[in-house]
Design a protein around this motif. Sequence first.
Motif, PDB file in Angstrom:
ATOM      1  N   PRO A   1       0.838  -1.202   0.000  1.00  0.00           N
ATOM      2  CA  PRO A   1       0.000   0.000   0.000  1.00  0.00           C
ATOM      3  C   PRO A   1       0.871   1.249   0.000  1.00  0.00           C
ATOM      4  N   PRO A   2       0.346   2.396  -0.422  1.00  0.00           N
ATOM      5  CA  PRO A   2       1.117   3.644  -0.369  1.00  0.00           C
ATOM      6  C   PRO A   2       1.508   3.968   1.074  1.00  0.00           C
ATOM      7  N   GLY A   3       2.687   4.553   1.232  1.00  0.00           N
ATOM      8  CA  GLY A   3       3.141   4.942   2.559  1.00  0.00           C
ATOM      9  C   GLY A   3       4.160   4.009   3.170  1.00  0.00           C
ATOM     10  N   CYS A   4       4.451   2.900   2.486  1.00  0.00           N
ATOM     11  CA  CYS A   4       5.451   1.953   2.989  1.00  0.00           C
ATOM     12  C   CYS A   4       6.853   2.387   2.559  1.00  0.00           C
ATOM     13  N   LEU A   5       7.822   2.078   3.401  1.00  0.00           N
ATOM     14  CA  LEU A   5       9.223   2.149   3.002  1.00  0.00           C
ATOM     15  C   LEU A   5       9.640   0.739   2.631  1.00  0.00           C
ATOM     16  N   MET A   6       9.985   0.540   1.365  1.00  0.00           N
ATOM     17  CA  MET A   6      10.335  -0.794   0.884  1.00  0.00           C
ATOM     18  C   MET A   6      11.663  -0.722   0.149  1.00  0.00           C
ATOM     19  N   PHE A   7      12.645  -1.430   0.668  1.00  0.00           N
ATOM     20  CA  PHE A   7      13.949  -1.406   0.019  1.00  0.00           C
ATOM     21  C   PHE A   7      14.678  -2.721   0.241  1.00  0.00           C
ATOM     22  N   SER A   8      15.632  -2.978  -0.632  1.00  0.00           N
ATOM     23  CA  SER A   8      16.487  -4.160  -0.542  1.00  0.00           C
ATOM     24  C   SER A   8      17.924  -3.726  -0.776  1.00  0.00           C
ATOM     25  N   PHE A   9      18.855  -4.402  -0.102  1.00  0.00           N
ATOM     26  CA  PHE A   9      20.262  -4.056  -0.277  1.00  0.00           C
ATOM     27  C   PHE A   9      21.109  -5.319  -0.240  1.00  0.00           C
ATOM     28  N   THR A  10      22.364  -5.181  -0.657  1.00  0.00           N
ATOM     29  CA  THR A  10      23.250  -6.337  -0.749  1.00  0.00           C
ATOM     30  C   THR A  10      24.383  -6.243   0.260  1.00  0.00           C
ATOM     31  N   SER A  11      24.884  -7.403   0.632  1.00  0.00           N
ATOM     32  CA  SER A  11      26.054  -7.505   1.500  1.00  0.00           C
ATOM     33  C   SER A  11      26.704  -8.853   1.232  1.00  0.00           C
ATOM     34  N   GLN A  12      27.855  -9.083   1.842  1.00  0.00           N
ATOM     35  CA  GLN A  12      28.556 -10.353   1.686  1.00  0.00           C
ATOM     36  C   GLN A  12      29.099 -10.815   3.032  1.00  0.00           C
ATOM     37  N   MET A  13      29.282 -12.134   3.147  1.00  0.00           N
ATOM     38  CA  MET A  13      29.776 -12.721   4.384  1.00  0.00           C
ATOM     39  C   MET A  13      30.514 -14.010   4.053  1.00  0.00           C
ATOM     40  N   GLN A  14      31.570 -14.289   4.791  1.00  0.00           N
ATOM     41  CA  GLN A  14      32.343 -15.500   4.545  1.00  0.00           C
ATOM     42  C   GLN A  14      32.040 -16.611   5.539  1.00  0.00           C
ATOM     43  N   ASP A  15      31.673 -16.267   6.757  1.00  0.00           N
ATOM     44  CA  ASP A  15      31.462 -17.253   7.818  1.00  0.00           C
ATOM     45  C   ASP A  15      30.031 -17.777   7.758  1.00  0.00           C
ATOM     46  N   ALA A  16      29.876 -19.035   7.352  1.00  0.00           N
ATOM     47  CA  ALA A  16      28.542 -19.616   7.213  1.00  0.00           C
ATOM     48  C   ALA A  16      27.808 -19.696   8.539  1.00  0.00           C
ATOM     49  N   ARG A  17      28.535 -19.827   9.640  1.00  0.00           N
ATOM     50  CA  ARG A  17      27.888 -19.958  10.943  1.00  0.00           C
ATOM     51  C   ARG A  17      27.160 -18.686  11.351  1.00  0.00           C
ATOM     52  N   LYS A  18      27.573 -17.558  10.807  1.00  0.00           N
ATOM     53  CA  LYS A  18      26.931 -16.291  11.146  1.00  0.00           C
ATOM     54  C   LYS A  18      25.730 -15.981  10.254  1.00  0.00           C
ATOM     55  N   LEU A  19      25.615 -16.712   9.156  1.00  0.00           N
ATOM     56  CA  LEU A  19      24.596 -16.387   8.163  1.00  0.00           C
ATOM     57  C   LEU A  19      23.174 -16.376   8.732  1.00  0.00           C
ATOM     58  N   PRO A  20      22.766 -17.389   9.541  1.00  0.00           N
ATOM     59  CA  PRO A  20      21.391 -17.356  10.065  1.00  0.00           C
ATOM     60  C   PRO A  20      21.118 -16.191  11.010  1.00  0.00           C
TER      61      PRO A  20
END
Length: 705
Positions: free
Chosen positions: A166-185
């Motif tokens: 609906p109008p009035g939402c803030l909707m965004f997506s961004f990228t990042s990277q990580m090497q340690d799989a244990r931190k991913l969740p």
Amino acid sequence: MPFPVRFSLPVTAAAAAAGAVLAAIALRRYLSSSRQRPSASVTMSAHRSNSAATLVVSGKSPEDQGLLASAASSLSLGEGEGVEKITLALDSDSPVAGKDGGFDAGAYMDALRARRFGRWMLWSPRLASTQDLIAQNFSKLPVGIVCVADMQFKGRGRSKNVWESPPGCLMFSFTSQMQDARKLPLMQYVVCLSMTEAIKELCRSKGLPELDVRIKWPNDLYLKGLKVGGILCSSSYEPKVYNICTGIGLNVDNEKPTTCLNAGIQEINANAPKLKREDIMAFFFNKFETLFETFSNQGFQALEKQYYDSWLHSGQKVVVQDVHEGQSVGSVVTIQGLTPSGYLHAIGHDGQSYELHPDGNRIGEEKDGSISPNRLISPRLPESFAIVGSSQLACRSIMAEDDPVVSAQWLQQHLGLPDVKVLDASWYMPEENRDPWQEYQVSHIPGALFFDIDGIVDRTTDLPHMLPSKEAFAAAVSALGIRNQDKVIIYDGKGFFSAPRVWWMFRVFGHNKVWVLDGGLPQWRGSGFDLGSNINDDSILKSKAANNAVETVYNGGMVDTITFQAEFQPQLFWTLEQVAHNVAARTHQQVDARSKGRFDGIAPEPRKGVRSGHIPGSICVPFPEMFDGAPRLLPADELRKKFEQAGISIDHPIVVSCGSGVTACILALGLHRIGKHDIPVYDGSWTEWEAQPDPNYPKVTATAS
């Protein structure tokens, strides 16, 4: 063209400053070396769809904006007829940027202090999905880019839910990277914390009443008991690094369907000015960059106190439903915090510790979005929850023979038992140029053997990876050391792709003690469990012996030792003739697992010389609809809904197909969870059907329709 410069996160302020200088130098060099500077308005390549989207390019500096415009000139969104036409424009030349309530890039950049995240921005007044755009174009864009839209009409949520904003939402997506799989969740928790802290800091800086936005585990934001936002993190793996796409939706001005931030402020002070989307997003990245650096260098434990101060669940009592001797038993437990792997840690009245998983449990939520705090719904086994002992995890629930998957936690606990055999069944499409055998040798679940989908096949046909004879299958499986009494767990490198094919093969030959690892190798790796490499001679010999055994059988030879007796189940296997009969008789609903573009005859088939299209009367249900972004198999009720929305009656017979008999088995896996255990797979699928010149095998293609 691929984005030419990718930067890792600076770990100190000095390093950050140096990184910014080097980035600026690299950007200027790139721009000066380009033969053509980006024009003010660039139209993307032609697409079939009549829909159009405008992407406005902005940067923290002119160099940032110019380079992003060059990199973004090759962006795409969608597939086949669903591909959107995209028009690219610079922020300074866009007639719609910042107008009529549109996102004001200038105001956002003025408030942005982050050096790494958010300095490159793509904005659109109307876009299908910001998450899809950056995920599909990750390699073309700088890490840290943000895409924001005033309106999304195919927004993404958990379990692949799709919605219109609906109008009035803030909707965004961004990228990042990580090497340690244990931190991913744990990444989603850092994002949630960053947003709650950013909102508080913004309110303080503007002299506004501070909003008590709280985190509802695992990835929602709540204000006064009502949902105001949600977080979605998805990832993909490339050598040595995880690419992460994070999507955020936040109710800023829209009170429907629950409430919004500005409504909360107005309740406290009716004369207070409103929060602006631009300020919220800038303050988010300012805070996220700091917390992400702490998280990367020190782990989540350095943020735990802040996180617990912002979440809803400390001391919350919930009822955990378990099954004991066929009866549902409820136990009251109290949530204490998070386990090291990121799940909920709870303690019962008897002092027993529990680990509660989000894929098998969800904290109750009413239809109006309010919290029902005292219920924990456990819809399915074997992942309803697990008991955490003093030294290792022990599952309370048993392996369910009527459910086709097991969790990484279950496998980790049972790995090495003599009756548990693990197979790596990785296989990739021809155009991917990946070698599953080579990847297996580099990294695999400890003790797993390699099952060659292209080797354990029918040697009398040129069709790819067709089902072998029962004698050949028994010989190959025996060579792998598998017996009829063994439990067989199968996984692949993508999560859900080729493993269900081998699951189906075992079932076709009468072995029902077979399961697919839910989420495959990515889920195992993401859970922080050990990986094996440098396989021993025995592993190599067994894998090669399995292929050799198939060759021996088809050459009329005898195999010395048979430990597995195969019994062919014809009800699970369909031939060309059976499908041809069904086209006329329509006794079964024919369901195709390929993408809509290939099904409609618009997108090309991956195999040379094969036209795209479909068998008459077929219904398209693309196989990714069966799992979420983790990827894990969806719960039964959501799977049922996917098929029903496609017009398929679960109560009537179904046969599944795809391109060459691999991804059709993913549909069979999903239908198995629903309770449909008798789904046949058309083994030759479209590759065989399309090759038939006889008019008795009609095709629906783009040119024929």
